[in-house]
Design a protein around this motif. Structure first.
Motif, mmCIF file in Angstrom:
data_model
loop_
_atom_site.group_PDB
_atom_site.id
_atom_site.type_symbol
_atom_site.label_atom_id
_atom_site.label_comp_id
_atom_site.label_asym_id
_atom_site.label_seq_id
_atom_site.Cartn_x
_atom_site.Cartn_y
_atom_site.Cartn_z
ATOM 1 N N VAL A 73 1.697 -5.092 2.973
ATOM 2 C CA VAL A 73 0.804 -4.403 3.911
ATOM 3 C C VAL A 73 1.544 -4.151 5.211
ATOM 4 N N GLY A 74 1.295 -2.983 5.788
ATOM 5 C CA GLY A 74 1.907 -2.648 7.054
ATOM 6 C C GLY A 74 1.103 -3.174 8.231
ATOM 7 N N GLU A 75 1.628 -2.981 9.409
ATOM 8 C CA GLU A 75 0.956 -3.412 10.633
ATOM 9 C C GLU A 75 -0.422 -2.772 10.746
ATOM 10 N N GLY A 76 -1.385 -3.553 11.196
ATOM 11 C CA GLY A 76 -2.722 -3.027 11.408
ATOM 12 C C GLY A 76 -3.630 -3.106 10.196
ATOM 13 N N ILE A 77 -3.139 -3.598 9.074
ATOM 14 C CA ILE A 77 -3.946 -3.738 7.861
ATOM 15 C C ILE A 77 -4.367 -5.194 7.702
ATOM 16 N N SER A 78 -5.662 -5.469 7.842
ATOM 17 C CA SER A 78 -6.168 -6.834 7.678
ATOM 18 C C SER A 78 -7.226 -6.938 6.586
ATOM 19 N N HIS A 79 -7.763 -5.790 6.131
ATOM 20 C CA HIS A 79 -8.823 -5.801 5.127
ATOM 21 C C HIS A 79 -8.276 -5.809 3.700
ATOM 22 N N LEU A 80 -6.958 -5.596 3.567
ATOM 23 C CA LEU A 80 -6.303 -5.660 2.266
ATOM 24 C C LEU A 80 -5.179 -6.676 2.340
ATOM 25 N N ARG A 81 -4.886 -7.285 1.203
ATOM 26 C CA ARG A 81 -3.801 -8.261 1.165
ATOM 27 C C ARG A 81 -3.106 -8.189 -0.185
ATOM 28 N N PRO A 82 -1.877 -8.699 -0.264
ATOM 29 C CA PRO A 82 -1.166 -8.681 -1.541
ATOM 30 C C PRO A 82 -2.002 -9.308 -2.657
ATOM 31 N N GLY A 83 -2.018 -8.623 -3.804
ATOM 32 C CA GLY A 83 -2.802 -9.084 -4.944
ATOM 33 C C GLY A 83 -4.105 -8.346 -5.131
ATOM 34 N N ASP A 84 -4.562 -7.603 -4.100
ATOM 35 C CA ASP A 84 -5.775 -6.801 -4.254
ATOM 36 C C ASP A 84 -5.506 -5.626 -5.195
ATOM 37 N N ARG A 85 -6.471 -5.334 -6.068
ATOM 38 C CA ARG A 85 -6.370 -4.170 -6.956
ATOM 39 C C ARG A 85 -7.153 -3.036 -6.316
ATOM 40 N N ILE A 86 -6.507 -1.894 -6.100
ATOM 41 C CA ILE A 86 -7.112 -0.807 -5.338
ATOM 42 C C ILE A 86 -6.966 0.537 -6.053
ATOM 43 N N THR A 87 -7.818 1.479 -5.641
ATOM 44 C CA THR A 87 -7.702 2.864 -6.092
ATOM 45 C C THR A 87 -6.607 3.568 -5.293
ATOM 46 N N ILE A 88 -5.928 4.499 -5.956
ATOM 47 C CA ILE A 88 -4.845 5.247 -5.307
ATOM 48 C C ILE A 88 -4.965 6.699 -5.743
ATOM 49 N N GLY A 89 -5.197 7.584 -4.777
ATOM 50 C CA GLY A 89 -5.405 8.988 -5.114
ATOM 51 C C GLY A 89 -4.145 9.816 -5.099
ATOM 52 N N SER A 90 -3.287 9.609 -4.129
ATOM 53 C CA SER A 90 -2.056 10.381 -4.025
ATOM 54 C C SER A 90 -1.147 9.688 -3.026
ATOM 55 N N ALA A 91 0.095 10.099 -2.981
ATOM 56 C CA ALA A 91 1.054 9.453 -2.086
ATOM 57 C C ALA A 91 2.042 10.477 -1.555
ATOM 58 N N GLU A 92 2.967 9.980 -0.774
ATOM 59 C CA GLU A 92 3.969 10.827 -0.141
ATOM 60 C C GLU A 92 4.822 11.549 -1.188
ATOM 61 N N ILE A 93 5.064 12.839 -0.965
ATOM 62 C CA ILE A 93 5.859 13.654 -1.888
ATOM 63 C C ILE A 93 7.323 13.619 -1.450
ATOM 64 N N PRO A 94 8.271 13.299 -2.343
ATOM 65 C CA PRO A 94 9.690 13.318 -1.965
ATOM 66 C C PRO A 94 10.131 14.703 -1.505
#
Length: 330
Positions: A73-94
């Motif tokens: 998790v990056g800075e400013g993220i407190s509601h998620l932590r390693p091990g959480d299973r989450i939805t992912i819609g899209s990400a950064e394009i190379p």
């Protein structure tokens, strides 16, 4: 050693392959996730693969729905932590690549995840990986039904029993509507009869219309056209009763034309949903058992099997209803 991730790439029309890309660490407001399963949207991804999706360019990464485990998790993220299973819609394009209706078929992703961001929602433990990876199509179905304002005891006709059509039928049935479905593929009709509809027919639209009117002579209160086939669209308009509702729930390549009088003489209210609804609603819909997504997955492959899967999709293989790519075990 620099880290990398693997992604499905369409280098040109009608061809898929795996490629490696550099993987960076998450920045402020981001998380790094290891993808477990990504869900293939057969109809939309066929349009991308064949070069028919609007403004499509190659090479591209593809897909728009997956589920993964938070690793960093990056800075400013407190509601998620390693091990959480989450939805992912899209990400950064190379750099040098394009979106293929998103980018979600990959082994790892860095995604925005600030509090209140609807893109990274924790998935309840009792929802399977395969089901969770179809969260976008579930939200598309939920949004279309909301716009159509389907009521308890409505007679609903769903044309096409791909994954989206099946999901629409399942939700409408759960909400108290009487649901009739049609598809020309007997295997899809069998699945629809088992999990989605009150009655499912392996009929073309004119014959389906005859069966509907044996139950409600005036026609269906709400019609969902989910095939994305412009020829079927015009026929499906005739299923609706006067002052009924017609939902263009499919994705139609190019320009869509239809006979104006089919809609005009029936005084139809026509809906054209675009995009998806809220991710948390689709996750809640699955968590409450309103939809049975697992029953719609006919093909499950690992990343090495993805090129062959897309070769079948390019060939319009009727045996594929829903498909997932498993990138890792939890």
């Amino acid at each position: 050693m620099a880290r990398t991730f693997t992604a499905v790439v369409f280098p040109e029309a009608n061809r898929a392959e795996l490629r490696e890309f550099p993987l960076r660490a998450p920045r402020k407001g981001e998380v790094l996730a290891r993808i477990v399963v990504s869900g293939v949207s057969i109809g939309t991804e066929y349009l991308v693969l064949s070069g028919q999706f609007p403004n499509q360019k190659f090479p591209c990464l593809v897909g728009y729905q997956s589920v993964g485990m938070v690793e960093e998790v990056g800075e400013g993220i407190s509601h998620l932590r390693p091990g959480d299973r989450i939805t992912i819609g899209s990400a950064e394009i190379p750099e040098g690549y394009h979106e293929g209706a998103g980018a979600a078929h990959f082994s790892h992703a860095v995604i925005p995840a600030e509090p209140g961001n609807d893109r990274a929602i924790i998935v309840p433990s009792h929802v399977s990986d395969d089901a969770a990876s179809y969260f976008v199509l579930v939200s598309v179905a939920v949004e279309g039904i909301r716009l159509a304002n389907v009521q308890r005891n409505d007679l609903v006709a769903v044309v096409g029993q791909g994954v989206l059509g099946q999901l629409v039928a399942q939700i409408c049935r759960h909400n108290g509507a009487t649901v009739f479905t049609s598809d020309l593929d007997p295997a899809r009709v069998e699945i629809s009869a088992r999990y989605s509809a009150h009655r499912a027919f392996a009929l073309d639209v004119p014959a389906f219309d005859e069966e509907l009117r044996k139950v409600q002579k005036k026609g269906a209160d709400v019609v969902f056209e989910t095939t994305g086939n412009t020829k079927v669209f015009d026929q499906a308009l005739t299923l609706a009763r006067d002052y009924g509702t017609f939902v263009a729930q499919g994705h139609y390549p190019g320009n869509l034309t239809f006979r104006f009088v089919h809609a005009h003489w029936r005084h139809l209210r026509m809906m054209f949903p675009c995009g998806k609804g809220k991710t948390w609603e689709s996750v809640e819909t699955m968590a409450r058992g309103i939809v049975n997504v697992d029953s719609l997955i006919t093909h499950r492959v690992n990343p090495q099997g993805a090129p062959d899967l897309y070769a079948k999709i390019a060939a319009r293989s009727p045996e594929i209803l829903g498909a997932t790519i498993r990138w890792a075990e939890r």
